[in-house]
Design a protein around this motif. Structure first.
Motif, PDB file in Angstrom:
ATOM      1  N   GLY A  64       0.808  -1.213   0.000  1.00  0.00           N
ATOM      2  CA  GLY A  64       0.000   0.000   0.000  1.00  0.00           C
ATOM      3  C   GLY A  64       0.837   1.257   0.000  1.00  0.00           C
ATOM      4  N   ARG A  65       2.152   1.091   0.088  1.00  0.00           N
ATOM      5  CA  ARG A  65       3.079   2.218   0.032  1.00  0.00           C
ATOM      6  C   ARG A  65       3.829   2.155  -1.297  1.00  0.00           C
ATOM      7  N   ARG A  66       4.471   3.259  -1.650  1.00  0.00           N
ATOM      8  CA  ARG A  66       5.335   3.250  -2.825  1.00  0.00           C
ATOM      9  C   ARG A  66       6.465   2.256  -2.576  1.00  0.00           C
ATOM     10  N   ARG A  67       6.819   1.504  -3.604  1.00  0.00           N
ATOM     11  CA  ARG A  67       7.694   0.357  -3.400  1.00  0.00           C
ATOM     12  C   ARG A  67       9.143   0.626  -3.805  1.00  0.00           C
ATOM     13  N   PRO A  68      10.086  -0.044  -3.146  1.00  0.00           N
ATOM     14  CA  PRO A  68      11.494   0.089  -3.534  1.00  0.00           C
ATOM     15  C   PRO A  68      11.747  -0.551  -4.897  1.00  0.00           C
ATOM     16  N   LEU A  69      12.859  -0.162  -5.503  1.00  0.00           N
ATOM     17  CA  LEU A  69      13.319  -0.720  -6.765  1.00  0.00           C
ATOM     18  C   LEU A  69      14.804  -1.026  -6.641  1.00  0.00           C
ATOM     19  N   VAL A  70      15.202  -2.228  -7.072  1.00  0.00           N
ATOM     20  CA  VAL A  70      16.615  -2.604  -7.087  1.00  0.00           C
ATOM     21  C   VAL A  70      17.024  -2.870  -8.533  1.00  0.00           C
ATOM     22  N   ASP A 147       9.103   4.223  -4.943  1.00  0.00           N
ATOM     23  CA  ASP A 147       9.499   5.232  -3.967  1.00  0.00           C
ATOM     24  C   ASP A 147      10.848   5.809  -4.402  1.00  0.00           C
ATOM     25  N   PRO A 148      10.932   7.067  -4.791  1.00  0.00           N
ATOM     26  CA  PRO A 148      12.205   7.620  -5.275  1.00  0.00           C
ATOM     27  C   PRO A 148      13.290   7.665  -4.212  1.00  0.00           C
ATOM     28  N   ALA A 149      12.922   7.541  -2.951  1.00  0.00           N
ATOM     29  CA  ALA A 149      13.920   7.531  -1.882  1.00  0.00           C
ATOM     30  C   ALA A 149      14.497   6.144  -1.647  1.00  0.00           C
ATOM     31  N   ARG A 150      13.929   5.126  -2.307  1.00  0.00           N
ATOM     32  CA  ARG A 150      14.384   3.756  -2.082  1.00  0.00           C
ATOM     33  C   ARG A 150      14.665   3.055  -3.413  1.00  0.00           C
ATOM     34  N   VAL A 151      15.595   3.612  -4.160  1.00  0.00           N
ATOM     35  CA  VAL A 151      16.057   3.035  -5.414  1.00  0.00           C
ATOM     36  C   VAL A 151      17.527   2.681  -5.234  1.00  0.00           C
ATOM     37  N   ASP A 172      21.540  11.237  -7.050  1.00  0.00           N
ATOM     38  CA  ASP A 172      20.169  11.744  -7.025  1.00  0.00           C
ATOM     39  C   ASP A 172      19.150  10.678  -7.375  1.00  0.00           C
ATOM     40  N   ILE A 173      19.612   9.539  -7.883  1.00  0.00           N
ATOM     41  CA  ILE A 173      18.719   8.412  -8.193  1.00  0.00           C
ATOM     42  C   ILE A 173      18.897   7.296  -7.173  1.00  0.00           C
ATOM     43  N   PHE A 174      20.136   6.887  -6.939  1.00  0.00           N
ATOM     44  CA  PHE A 174      20.406   5.700  -6.131  1.00  0.00           C
ATOM     45  C   PHE A 174      20.737   6.078  -4.684  1.00  0.00           C
ATOM     46  N   ALA A 175      20.081   5.376  -3.767  1.00  0.00           N
ATOM     47  CA  ALA A 175      20.245   5.663  -2.344  1.00  0.00           C
ATOM     48  C   ALA A 175      21.373   4.863  -1.712  1.00  0.00           C
ATOM     49  N   ALA A 176      21.740   3.725  -2.311  1.00  0.00           N
ATOM     50  CA  ALA A 176      22.818   2.887  -1.791  1.00  0.00           C
ATOM     51  C   ALA A 176      23.263   1.947  -2.899  1.00  0.00           C
ATOM     52  N   LEU A 311      17.541  -1.291   2.572  1.00  0.00           N
ATOM     53  CA  LEU A 311      16.331  -0.780   3.210  1.00  0.00           C
ATOM     54  C   LEU A 311      16.637   0.023   4.472  1.00  0.00           C
ATOM     55  N   ASP A 312      17.838  -0.143   5.011  1.00  0.00           N
ATOM     56  CA  ASP A 312      18.271   0.689   6.142  1.00  0.00           C
ATOM     57  C   ASP A 312      18.725   2.074   5.694  1.00  0.00           C
ATOM     58  N   HIS A 313      18.819   2.271   4.361  1.00  0.00           N
ATOM     59  CA  HIS A 313      19.376   3.522   3.838  1.00  0.00           C
ATOM     60  C   HIS A 313      18.483   4.144   2.756  1.00  0.00           C
ATOM     61  N   PRO A 314      17.335   4.638   3.139  1.00  0.00           N
ATOM     62  CA  PRO A 314      16.569   5.444   2.176  1.00  0.00           C
ATOM     63  C   PRO A 314      17.308   6.755   1.922  1.00  0.00           C
ATOM     64  N   ARG A 315      17.162   7.276   0.718  1.00  0.00           N
ATOM     65  CA  ARG A 315      17.843   8.526   0.398  1.00  0.00           C
ATOM     66  C   ARG A 315      17.066   9.691   0.973  1.00  0.00           C
ATOM     67  N   SER A 316      17.765  10.552   1.712  1.00  0.00           N
ATOM     68  CA  SER A 316      17.133  11.718   2.297  1.00  0.00           C
ATOM     69  C   SER A 316      17.339  12.919   1.381  1.00  0.00           C
ATOM     70  N   ALA A 317      16.560  13.962   1.583  1.00  0.00           N
ATOM     71  CA  ALA A 317      16.618  15.140   0.714  1.00  0.00           C
ATOM     72  C   ALA A 317      17.969  15.824   0.770  1.00  0.00           C
ATOM     73  N   ASN A 318      18.689  15.655   1.879  1.00  0.00           N
ATOM     74  CA  ASN A 318      19.972  16.347   2.012  1.00  0.00           C
ATOM     75  C   ASN A 318      21.165  15.433   1.722  1.00  0.00           C
ATOM     76  N   THR A 319      20.885  14.266   1.094  1.00  0.00           N
ATOM     77  CA  THR A 319      21.961  13.342   0.778  1.00  0.00           C
ATOM     78  C   THR A 319      22.866  13.894  -0.303  1.00  0.00           C
ATOM     79  N   VAL A 320      22.292  14.560  -1.292  1.00  0.00           N
ATOM     80  CA  VAL A 320      23.091  15.064  -2.415  1.00  0.00           C
ATOM     81  C   VAL A 320      23.092  16.575  -2.412  1.00  0.00           C
TER      82      VAL A 320
END
Length: 320
Positions: A64-70, A147-151, A172-176, A311-320
């Motif tokens: 029910g939430r936006r989903r991660p992408l690997v 989920d753009p924060a979990r790619v 700006d795309i990949f969180a980890a 999954l422990d590392h979603p990208r935050s707005a201040n990451t980049v």
């Protein structure tokens, strides 16, 4: 799936199948996933005058939430079906409800289907294969509720080297990033330097963003020297500004293999970089399935550990 993707994946099916036959890919359905209502789809993507076949796993399970992408990048002489079977990442995606994207390198681009990580034109943002893979990732994100924060991006060998390039070029795309048996970005500029890096290890080059990175490498790897894993870790730590220079080391046994795991925490105490050294491990995906090539069932489940780290590392707005 919207009508545009329908036209891409289904309406142009004959084009995709022709491309896949040329790549040696199989379209045999994954019976377990099909029975569960999951989707294992073929696609063909065009960008900057180049076409790229891919496979996309979309699980039926939706939280029910936006989903991660690997994004999963295969090694040389592999293809998406082979890599998916060996890593068993789709099994994890089925259980946890995330999407997995497998691009397919072509023999036209590289005779051994390696990603061209060692060529300068494929090591930079908005050029060559990094631009193509980033555009494909953005396309899939636009067509699905990602989920753009979990790619995230992971790869083996040449795929691991390209994953490191993508993490550096597209924070700006990949969180980890997950790198298995790979070479650090910028370690080579041609075939000769690539072979040198693979044989003896070589320090990478170029600026590094603050990118959470997990590295797996066998200390008996005869294809890509394990020193490369150390260089990938050092480069990742440099991107964190040295705040994670003091790592905690622990040796454990996983499914018949001893592993030294070193973790480097960030300022909040969360592991920013992890290095898994697989003792007596060769050039193979740890904990992998014999259904795929370049896998070793011994040791930790690299796919599960990468997913846990991601999954422990979603990208935050201040990451980049």
């Amino acid at each position: 799936m919207n009508s545009f993707l329908d036209r891409l994946v289904h309406g142009a099916r004959h084009l995709a199948e022709r491309a896949l036959r040329g790549l040696g890919l199989s379209r045999a359905p994954d019976v377990a996933h099909e029975a569960a209502g999951d989707e294992w789809a073929d696609g063909l993507f065009a960008h900057q005058h180049r076409s790229l076949a891919f496979k996309l796993f979309v699980p039926q399970r939706n939280t029910g939430r936006r989903r991660p992408l690997v994004l999963m990048l295969h090694g040389c002489n592999q293809n998406p079906d082979d890599f998916a079977a060996g890593t068993q990442m789709n099994r994890l995606a089925h259980a946890h409800g995330f999407l997995v994207l497998y691009p397919a390198q072509t023999r036209h681009a590289n005779a051994h289907r390696c990603w061209n990580w060692f060529k300068p034109q494929h090591q930079q943002r908005d050029r060559g294969e990094p631009a193509l893979l980033a555009a494909l990732t953005r396309f899939v994100m636009s067509q699905h509720d990602v989920d753009p924060a979990r790619v995230y991006v992971a790869g083996l060998s040449a795929g691991g080297a390209m994953a490191d390039i993508l993490g550096r070029a597209y924070p700006d795309i990949f969180a980890a990033v997950g790198i298995h048996s790979g070479v650090p970005a910028g370690a080579a500029s041609d075939i000769a330097s690539a072979l040198g890096a693979m044989k003896a290890g070589r320090v990478g080059a170029g600026p590094r963003p603050r990118m959470p990175t997990i590295v797996f490498h066998g200390d008996a790897d005869q294809v890509v020297h394990p020193r490369n894993g150390e260089h990938v870790v050092a480069a990742a730590l440099a991107g964190h500004g040295g705040e994670s220079s003091a790592g905690a080391s622990r040796t454990q046994s996983f499914n018949g293999r001893d592993v030294t795991r070193r973790t480097y925490p960030d300022a909040r105490g969360r592991a920013a970089v992890e290095h898994w050294l697989l003792h007596d491990g060769g050039h193979a995906w740890a904990g992998g399935s014999p259904e795929g090539s370049f896998t070793d069932p011994a040791g930790p489940d690299a796919s599960a550990e990468m997913l846990r780290f991601f999954l422990d590392h979603p990208r935050s707005a201040n990451t980049v």
